[in-house]
Design a protein around this motif. Sequence first.
Motif, PDB file in Angstrom:
ATOM      1  N   VAL A  75       6.817  -8.535  -7.697  1.00 23.44           N
ATOM      2  CA  VAL A  75       6.559  -8.027  -6.346  1.00 23.44           C
ATOM      3  C   VAL A  75       6.141  -6.563  -6.396  1.00 23.44           C
ATOM      4  CG1 VAL A  75       7.672  -7.462  -4.153  1.00 23.44           C
ATOM      5  CG2 VAL A  75       8.002  -9.702  -5.166  1.00 23.44           C
ATOM      6  N   ILE A  76       6.828  -5.773  -7.212  1.00 23.59           N
ATOM      7  CA  ILE A  76       6.496  -4.347  -7.305  1.00 23.59           C
ATOM      8  C   ILE A  76       5.069  -4.155  -7.801  1.00 23.59           C
ATOM      9  CG2 ILE A  76       7.005  -2.237  -8.587  1.00 23.59           C
ATOM     10  CD1 ILE A  76       9.974  -3.091  -8.447  1.00 23.59           C
ATOM     11  N   PHE A  77       4.703  -4.840  -8.873  1.00 22.05           N
ATOM     12  CA  PHE A  77       3.372  -4.640  -9.429  1.00 22.05           C
ATOM     13  C   PHE A  77       2.301  -5.358  -8.614  1.00 22.05           C
ATOM     14  CE2 PHE A  77       6.005  -3.414 -13.037  1.00 22.05           C
ATOM     15  CZ  PHE A  77       5.444  -2.172 -13.280  1.00 22.05           C
ATOM     16  N   ASP A  78       2.681  -6.352  -7.850  1.00 22.08           N
ATOM     17  CA  ASP A  78       1.736  -6.979  -6.940  1.00 22.08           C
ATOM     18  C   ASP A  78       1.411  -6.033  -5.790  1.00 22.08           C
ATOM     19  OD1 ASP A  78       0.172  -9.238  -6.298  1.00 22.08           O
ATOM     20  OD2 ASP A  78       1.588  -9.725  -4.692  1.00 22.08           O
ATOM     21  N   ILE A  79       2.406  -5.319  -5.304  1.00 24.23           N
ATOM     22  CA  ILE A  79       2.168  -4.326  -4.251  1.00 24.23           C
ATOM     23  C   ILE A  79       1.323  -3.182  -4.800  1.00 24.23           C
ATOM     24  CG2 ILE A  79       3.324  -2.616  -2.795  1.00 24.23           C
ATOM     25  CD1 ILE A  79       5.528  -4.687  -2.389  1.00 24.23           C
ATOM     26  N   GLU A  80       1.514  -2.855  -6.070  1.00 28.23           N
ATOM     27  CA  GLU A  80       0.658  -1.843  -6.701  1.00 28.23           C
ATOM     28  C   GLU A  80      -0.799  -2.279  -6.639  1.00 28.23           C
ATOM     29  OE1 GLU A  80      -0.561  -0.305 -11.131  1.00 28.23           O
ATOM     30  OE2 GLU A  80       1.041  -1.753 -10.893  1.00 28.23           O
ATOM     31  N   ALA A  81      -1.051  -3.526  -6.951  1.00 25.09           N
ATOM     32  CA  ALA A  81      -2.427  -4.029  -6.902  1.00 25.09           C
ATOM     33  C   ALA A  81      -2.977  -3.969  -5.482  1.00 25.09           C
ATOM     34  CB  ALA A  81      -2.477  -5.455  -7.435  1.00 25.09           C
ATOM     35  N   LEU A  82      -2.132  -4.223  -4.505  1.00 25.17           N
ATOM     36  CA  LEU A  82      -2.564  -4.146  -3.109  1.00 25.17           C
ATOM     37  C   LEU A  82      -2.948  -2.718  -2.733  1.00 25.17           C
ATOM     38  CD1 LEU A  82      -2.757  -5.759  -0.410  1.00 25.17           C
ATOM     39  CD2 LEU A  82      -0.471  -4.903   0.056  1.00 25.17           C
ATOM     40  N   PHE A  83      -2.139  -1.749  -3.143  1.00 30.27           N
ATOM     41  CA  PHE A  83      -2.461  -0.351  -2.860  1.00 30.27           C
ATOM     42  C   PHE A  83      -3.746   0.076  -3.566  1.00 30.27           C
ATOM     43  CE2 PHE A  83       2.198   0.647  -1.951  1.00 30.27           C
ATOM     44  CZ  PHE A  83       1.993   0.559  -0.591  1.00 30.27           C
ATOM     45  N   LEU A  84      -3.911  -0.360  -4.801  1.00 26.32           N
ATOM     46  CA  LEU A  84      -5.127   0.009  -5.528  1.00 26.32           C
ATOM     47  C   LEU A  84      -6.359  -0.659  -4.934  1.00 26.32           C
ATOM     48  CD1 LEU A  84      -3.887   0.110  -9.195  1.00 26.32           C
ATOM     49  CD2 LEU A  84      -4.448   2.014  -7.695  1.00 26.32           C
ATOM     50  N   PHE A  85      -6.201  -1.857  -4.403  1.00 27.93           N
ATOM     51  CA  PHE A  85      -7.333  -2.502  -3.738  1.00 27.93           C
ATOM     52  C   PHE A  85      -7.725  -1.723  -2.486  1.00 27.93           C
ATOM     53  CE2 PHE A  85      -9.021  -5.498  -0.610  1.00 27.93           C
ATOM     54  CZ  PHE A  85     -10.156  -5.903  -1.292  1.00 27.93           C
ATOM     55  N   ALA A  86      -6.736  -1.300  -1.713  1.00 26.36           N
ATOM     56  CA  ALA A  86      -7.031  -0.501  -0.516  1.00 26.36           C
ATOM     57  C   ALA A  86      -7.693   0.819  -0.906  1.00 26.36           C
ATOM     58  CB  ALA A  86      -5.753  -0.246   0.267  1.00 26.36           C
ATOM     59  N   TRP A  87      -7.255   1.409  -2.004  1.00 31.01           N
ATOM     60  CA  TRP A  87      -7.883   2.646  -2.465  1.00 31.01           C
ATOM     61  C   TRP A  87      -9.323   2.386  -2.902  1.00 31.01           C
ATOM     62  CZ3 TRP A  87      -9.560   3.548  -7.534  1.00 31.01           C
ATOM     63  CH2 TRP A  87     -10.080   4.817  -7.738  1.00 31.01           C
ATOM     64  N   SER A  88      -9.560   1.270  -3.582  1.00 29.71           N
ATOM     65  CA  SER A  88     -10.911   0.998  -4.077  1.00 29.71           C
ATOM     66  C   SER A  88     -11.896   0.757  -2.939  1.00 29.71           C
ATOM     67  CB  SER A  88     -10.896  -0.205  -5.019  1.00 29.71           C
ATOM     68  OG  SER A  88     -10.620  -1.385  -4.297  1.00 29.71           O
ATOM     69  N   VAL A  89     -11.407   0.282  -1.812  1.00 32.93           N
ATOM     70  CA  VAL A  89     -12.287   0.086  -0.664  1.00 32.93           C
ATOM     71  C   VAL A  89     -12.734   1.425  -0.095  1.00 32.93           C
ATOM     72  CG1 VAL A  89     -12.336  -0.780   1.715  1.00 32.93           C
ATOM     73  CG2 VAL A  89     -11.388  -2.190  -0.098  1.00 32.93           C
ATOM     74  N   SER A  90     -11.849   2.413  -0.134  1.00 34.07           N
ATOM     75  CA  SER A  90     -12.171   3.712   0.463  1.00 34.07           C
ATOM     76  C   SER A  90     -12.386   4.797  -0.585  1.00 34.07           C
ATOM     77  CB  SER A  90     -11.045   4.129   1.405  1.00 34.07           C
ATOM     78  OG  SER A  90      -9.873   4.355   0.663  1.00 34.07           O
ATOM     79  N   VAL A  91     -12.854   4.433  -1.764  1.00 30.52           N
ATOM     80  CA  VAL A  91     -12.976   5.408  -2.846  1.00 30.52           C
ATOM     81  C   VAL A  91     -14.027   6.476  -2.525  1.00 30.52           C
ATOM     82  CG1 VAL A  91     -14.626   4.079  -4.219  1.00 30.52           C
ATOM     83  CG2 VAL A  91     -13.085   5.665  -5.348  1.00 30.52           C
ATOM     84  N   ARG A  92     -15.089   6.114  -1.857  1.00 24.00           N
ATOM     85  CA  ARG A  92     -16.125   7.108  -1.544  1.00 24.00           C
ATOM     86  C   ARG A  92     -15.654   8.106  -0.493  1.00 24.00           C
ATOM     87  NH1 ARG A  92     -21.341   3.193  -1.629  1.00 24.00           N
ATOM     88  NH2 ARG A  92     -21.417   2.997  -3.887  1.00 24.00           N
ATOM     89  N   GLU A  93     -14.885   7.633   0.478  1.00 25.27           N
ATOM     90  CA  GLU A  93     -14.403   8.531   1.523  1.00 25.27           C
ATOM     91  C   GLU A  93     -13.301   9.457   1.015  1.00 25.27           C
ATOM     92  OE1 GLU A  93     -14.524   5.180   2.094  1.00 25.27           O
ATOM     93  OE2 GLU A  93     -16.306   5.098   3.356  1.00 25.27           O
ATOM     94  N   SER A  94     -12.494   8.975   0.056  1.00 29.06           N
ATOM     95  CA  SER A  94     -11.365   9.788  -0.408  1.00 29.06           C
ATOM     96  C   SER A  94     -11.779  10.841  -1.424  1.00 29.06           C
ATOM     97  CB  SER A  94     -10.274   8.893  -0.985  1.00 29.06           C
ATOM     98  OG  SER A  94     -10.768   8.159  -2.075  1.00 29.06           O
ATOM     99  N   GLY A  95     -12.873  10.626  -2.115  1.00 27.14           N
ATOM    100  CA  GLY A  95     -13.389  11.635  -3.045  1.00 27.14           C
ATOM    101  C   GLY A  95     -12.485  11.838  -4.250  1.00 27.14           C
TER     102      GLY A  95
END
Length: 137
Positions: A74-94
Amino acid sequence: MSDSAGLIAHNWGFAIFLLGVVGLCAFMLGLSSLLGSKAWGRAKNEPFESGMLPVGSARLRLSAKFYLVAMLFVIFDIEALFLFAWSVSVRESGWTGFVEALVFIAILLAGLVYLWRVGALDWAPEGRRKRQAKLKQ
């Protein structure tokens, strides 16, 4: 118009939806109780196991390691979820977002290394671990 009347006028669609859901649930429960089977027997209370007769008790004791693995998943699955959300907004976050993601990954990797070092991921029986340690020497 008063404040409560404005609130009701604004949310009338949701109220109708909620009444529809409750009405549909009541209709389905009532219909199943009217049309459903009333016969009770010994076979009706037994669990269905794909046509096979159940063998043994359903109360199976599992090792605490299974629960540990489930929590780690569960912990590492949530990590993947956070990284997926980050990858969607990678250009905006810089670059700031990139550094934050690296720090996040580093913290999780440090936790994984810690779990590995304390033996939380080691499932080998104690005797096999000792034999492997002797072979390494």
